[in-house]
Design a protein around this motif. Structure first.
Motif, PDB file in Angstrom:
ATOM      1  N   ARG A 149      41.544  43.822  36.617  1.00  0.00           N
ATOM      2  CA  ARG A 149      40.156  43.881  36.336  1.00  0.00           C
ATOM      3  C   ARG A 149      39.755  44.186  35.078  1.00  0.00           C
ATOM      4  N   ASN A 203      29.290  44.805  35.579  1.00  0.00           N
ATOM      5  CA  ASN A 203      30.292  45.792  35.561  1.00  0.00           C
ATOM      6  C   ASN A 203      29.925  46.884  35.183  1.00  0.00           C
ATOM      7  N   SER A 223      33.546  43.243  28.229  1.00  0.00           N
ATOM      8  CA  SER A 223      32.801  44.151  29.271  1.00  0.00           C
ATOM      9  C   SER A 223      31.687  43.530  29.986  1.00  0.00           C
ATOM     10  N   MET A 240      36.073  44.983  33.586  1.00  0.00           N
ATOM     11  CA  MET A 240      35.888  46.474  34.115  1.00  0.00           C
ATOM     12  C   MET A 240      36.535  47.688  33.456  1.00  0.00           C
ATOM     13  N   ASP A 270      33.371  38.496  33.358  1.00  0.00           N
ATOM     14  CA  ASP A 270      34.357  38.523  34.598  1.00  0.00           C
ATOM     15  C   ASP A 270      35.771  38.447  34.419  1.00  0.00           C
TER      16      ASP A 270
END
Length: 292
Positions: free
Chosen positions: A259, A56, A38, A262, A41
């Protein structure tokens, strides 16, 4: 005897180490790695990723879709917890008072719990699209004359209804187990003293059920906040994000938008929220039990 005790302890230790090791590898280790991801990237596929700190989380808290999904999740959980606890308690009180066919009736109420959530969602999806509108048209009810899943106002309650239909079985069994632990002498003494039905429930049944209420609340709160299968299978988060709970948001960010970092941040936030709600509820119910 000492050698036998030592051998027994080694055997118990051996049987204990295996599940602990598996749990640690498949759950604890995965959770720790997820928390670490988390702060990166990572896109879920590439071996290379960069450490980006709290970027994030900052982006997440500035995302209106996250707050909308959080609001939807909280509303979903409130409706689910309230409905499941109240209905399961009423069912348990009713089933526990049966004199005949008690086992048969209990098994009927437990059938939905044995069916997969996706299967139940697909069945009710067809009912909402094909059967319920016909009933609405026959009764001349406008909002029921089309699928309730197609309207933002009725979609979320409809999804909760399907979830409650399955989720009420296990809490009912837990409540019945709690009711069967109450001594009959308590009720007999209360009836001799002229206590009403509500008074017997208030001062005898409820205090004995506090531990089972705590268990059911914790399980249902967790189920509400981590719900994914029913909203995803019934609506996919629609219409217009009306049923997009956090579980669907995490899924979309991970597998639709690639993602994964994220998605891990969203999962971490969800974990903290569930922990706060569960600990608060445990503290409140434990205080209630002490007062009783």
């Amino acid at each position: 005897m000492s050698n036998r005790k030592l051998n027994n302890r080694l055997i118990y230790l051996g049987f204990t180490i295996i599940p602990v090791a598996l749990y640690t590898f498949f759950y604890v280790f995965s959770v720790i790695r997820g928390i670490g991801y988390s702060f990166t990237d990572w896109d879920g596929l590439s071996r290379d990723y960069n450490l980006i700190g709290l970027k994030n989380y900052i982006s997440l808290f500035n995302n209106p879709n996250f707050w909308n999904s959080l609001k939807t999740t909280v509303l979903y959980s409130i409706m689910l917890v309230t409905s499941v606890v109240v209905l399961s308690l009423l069912l348990a009180l009713s089933l526990n008072s049966l004199k005949r066919f008690k086992t048969f009736v209990k098994s009927i109420f437990f059938v939905p719990a044995m069916i997969g959530g996706i299967t139940i969602a697909l069945i009710w999806n067809q009912l909402f699209y094909r059967v319920v509108p016909l009933i609405g048209q026959a009764l001349n009810i406008e909002w029921l004359s089309q699928s309730v899943l197609m309207r933002g106002v009725t979609a979320l309650p409809a999804v909760v209804f399907v979830n409650v239909w399955q989720a009420v079985a296990m809490p009912t069994v837990i409540f019945i187990a709690g009711l069967q632990q109450i001594p009959d002498e308590q009720y007999e003494s209360a009836m001799m003293d002229g206590a009403t039905t509500f008074q017997r429930f208030r001062y005898i049944t409820f205090p004995y059920l506090v531990p089972t209420i705590t268990v059911n609340l914790v399980l249902t709160i967790k189920q509400g906040f981590t719900s994914f299968d029913f909203p995803f299978a019934l609506t996919g988060g629609g219409p217009v994000r009306a049923t997009e709970v956090i579980g669907i948001l995490i899924y979309n960010d991970a597998f639709e938008n690639m993602r994964f970092s994220m998605a891990n941040a969203e999962a971490c936030v969800l974990f903290v929220i569930v922990a706060i709600f569960s600990l608060t509820q445990l503290k409140l119910t434990s205080k209630g039990g002490v007062r009783e």
